[in-house]
Design a protein around this motif. Sequence first.
Motif, short mmCIF file in Angstrom:
data_model
loop_
_atom_site.label_atom_id
_atom_site.label_comp_id
_atom_site.label_asym_id
_atom_site.label_seq_id
_atom_site.Cartn_x
_atom_site.Cartn_y
_atom_site.Cartn_z
N PRO B 46 0.83 -1.20 0.00
CA PRO B 46 0.00 0.00 0.00
C PRO B 46 0.87 1.26 0.00
O PRO B 46 2.02 1.23 0.47
CB PRO B 46 -0.77 -0.10 1.31
CG PRO B 46 -0.62 -1.50 1.77
CD PRO B 46 0.62 -2.04 1.17
N ARG B 48 0.78 4.02 1.73
CA ARG B 48 1.25 4.48 3.03
C ARG B 48 2.37 3.60 3.56
O ARG B 48 3.34 4.07 4.16
CB ARG B 48 0.10 4.49 4.04
CG ARG B 48 -0.87 5.67 3.90
CD ARG B 48 -1.85 5.64 5.08
NE ARG B 48 -2.31 4.28 5.36
CZ ARG B 48 -2.04 3.60 6.47
NH1 ARG B 48 -1.33 4.16 7.43
NH2 ARG B 48 -2.48 2.37 6.63
N ALA B 49 2.21 2.32 3.36
CA ALA B 49 3.22 1.39 3.86
C ALA B 49 4.55 1.62 3.16
O ALA B 49 5.61 1.67 3.79
CB ALA B 49 2.75 -0.05 3.64
N ARG B 52 6.20 4.77 4.36
CA ARG B 52 6.78 4.65 5.69
C ARG B 52 8.04 3.80 5.65
O ARG B 52 9.06 4.12 6.24
CB ARG B 52 5.75 4.06 6.65
CG ARG B 52 6.08 4.34 8.09
CD ARG B 52 5.08 3.76 9.06
NE ARG B 52 3.76 4.31 8.92
CZ ARG B 52 2.71 3.64 8.41
NH1 ARG B 52 2.85 2.40 7.99
NH2 ARG B 52 1.54 4.20 8.35
#
Lengths: 479, 479
Positions: B46, B48-49, B52
């Motif tokens: 994903p 966001r993953a 990060r």
Amino acid sequence: MSRTPYLGLHVPPRDGARRVTAADIVASVQREVGAGALPAGSRLPPVRALERQLGLSKNTAQAAYDELVARGVVEARPREGVFVLAAHTLAPAGASIATAPLLAVVPPPLARMDAPAPGALALSTVFVDPDLLPADRLADCARAVLRDRMPTFYDPQGFPPLRAAIARRLRDRGLDVEPDEVIVTTGSQQSLDIVARAMSARVIALESPVYSYAKLLFQTLGHELVGLPLDPFRGLDLAAWERALAARPGLAYLIPSFQNPTGYSYTSAELRGVLALCAKYGVAILEDDWGSDMLSDGEHRPGLRMLGGKNVLYVNSFTKKLLPSLRIGFVVAPPALVPTLVGMKRLSTLGNAWLTEAIVAEFLDRGYYDTHLAQLQRALDERYTACLAALDELMPDGVTWTRPGGGPTLWLEVPERVNLGALEAHLARRGVTISNGSVAFVGDARRLHGFRVAYAFLGLEPMRVALTIVADAIRGALA
Amino acid sequence: MSRTPYLGLHVPPRDGARRVTAADIVASVQREVGAGALPAGSRLPPVRALERQLGLSKNTAQAAYDELVARGVVEARPREGVFVLAAHTLAPAGASIATAPLLAVVPPPLARMDAPAPGALALSTVFVDPDLLPADRLADCARAVLRDRMPTFYDPQGFPPLRAAIARRLRDRGLDVEPDEVIVTTGSQQSLDIVARAMSARVIALESPVYSYAKLLFQTLGHELVGLPLDPFRGLDLAAWERALAARPGLAYLIPSFQNPTGYSYTSAELRGVLALCAKYGVAILEDDWGSDMLSDGEHRPGLRMLGGKNVLYVNSFTKKLLPSLRIGFVVAPPALVPTLVGMKRLSTLGNAWLTEAIVAEFLDRGYYDTHLAQLQRALDERYTACLAALDELMPDGVTWTRPGGGPTLWLEVPERVNLGALEAHLARRGVTISNGSVAFVGDARRLHGFRVAYAFLGLEPMRVALTIVADAIRGALA
């Protein structure tokens, strides 16, 4: 409290007789005293004890002792017992008992594997901050299981409800696992131990650098080790891996997610590539999957067992994620291997304590584990982001680090001219512990020049303090 | 519940760059898809993953995925994620993963070591009747220690208050032991394991017959075994023992009190004789003292560590006497050997669960153990007396038995012409389990022709029923 211990008497009946007589007792005592085997001052068994032991009718032992007193061999001291009088003393053994001849192979610096000292700026530990672990909910589960009567026995393969809960959890994550394929162990360390000691092949391939207690375990059990070079900046050198695996070691021990100590995770291409190489050369796989549910956003990573099928031996544990003091791990094995592995576990420890297995089963059944992991991952995400920001801000040029995206640690690489041993010693004096990891490399010269940095153990403030001290120390070493 | 697991992406920055760009992500995905390493349908991380994980600034990953969608490499499925579109499928590995090559050495019939089935007339088990064990008082102790917060870590050598309580207890019994000389283990089995795997010498002498899980453990670890003949009717043949010990095995493993499986206890002359022989030939001693506080009248027996001094390695456990499911045992070693033995324990299991160690410490601290042992011994005395009376009444001529005076078992010897295997099978069909013990003999032909009879496990009524069935079966075999 207790009286003088007495020395046991061996009183054989005369040939063919079923029962011992008073005369047999007298003869035995005189023989032993005569041989110097009952030294002066030795206590003989109490009358009642001797009668019970030998299944004598009442008064037989007393009659024998009366006879021995009459012969001057023993004396009866009121309320103390019957003691040997004869002046015979035991010949001294002439030499003392030897110390057991133990191996010189002692695991090196154990302190490194210890729990961090309270208050220490432990910057390299793989453990998670105790404040983030659910000790109180585990105690609740313990009180709940204690409402049932504690069972007398235990299941050598592991408490069945725990094995069922583990299998269910793994199935939810895409691994085809039955409860009978799960063997609960004392942490994942015992899983590695029972596999390694059950191996008929004597060569094990493993990443270099690698979790040092796996390397030391395999070495101590007499296995030859082959290193598979892993660089957390460049990934796996699959050409070098193929050269190593082509020699057909019996087993490859692999940590594909958040590898210890590098923090590296295999890419999907690497997972497939490693499976293809192991299939090509007939190398069995032991996957240590401790990290795959430590991904920062709550997703989990694919792994070798998921993609490679049932023959891949799969190890995991609750130590880091739940509570180290529980000591619960497990190995999943194909059905044909389960009896041998359970057999090896039985030879080593027979089985785990029922209580801790029941506590973890209760914790899983209540659905606490996913809630806990989600909270844990949110906390670790915050620390991870802060750690990256602090490194960006603080570290001098020439220092690089990985961005593992999860797990408890990243790898910090420093310029070659920084002496790692000196840095570790210098930091220890400033209260910051790192592990320069030299024990973690297998075989040839180390390719990395750095150490892991943990963002799971320290809170934001102490982590920043520790990183500031490290950055200053590296800057000093480079000046 | 959980979405499709995604495949991790390895995205290296271009040479020299500290940070990954959107172009790096696009290049990585295209490279892996082109190499067939990201099969069609694979889910990518994903947004966001990925951001990060890679420490990216916002929108970098989204920009990369938008570009990949535009190139027709991936598709974005609403609420599901980003998936690989390309028709590349992974080349099949060509062969599946090999099964781990495990040893053929599987511990033989494990059922024999199992907990007796509920309701079985278990006539040979060394376990004590669960009704005589203090499960409820142990649960009280567990609830008490749970009032403190469960600690995060554990002591690899064993919970210090437990080690202190064990040392105190042994000192009260005449053994000179300090807490730092005690290593707590998972049952006494792990004590045997860590000593045997730490041994540099490769030959171990042990009684024959002997506790079969010790024999199998030592064999599996590659030790050569030498048998020391033990006859529970005639005692130790010290001349034969001297011949065996003169070959200087590295270690003698000895069970001087209520030996398993014979129930025999060394006489004082034999204790002294064995110590003298071991001193003469430089043989180290591992004493398994599980039985010395099982003497029927509450006295305890002298032993090898008591008489032979600190170099004698001393093993004991709470398994039989307290509760098998606790799995707490210990080894006492001279200070110089402690680090190596703790190191071996760490390589095998790292350490025990804190909770069960704390429970036993609490039980000892409250003084419950002596009270419990006194009650237990009274109950066992009654059963012992009843067992002897029943044997006297029921057994045909030619059958003999020992009178051990304590411990959980005696030895029943039957005429040679009774086929023990057939007898065991016949009795199993009648619901009575015995162990003909063939696996317990070491080396040369067995000298005994019988089996152990337990009076600790069955209540008076079922014990009499079981002995009646056994007597009838023997009478039938002799007819």
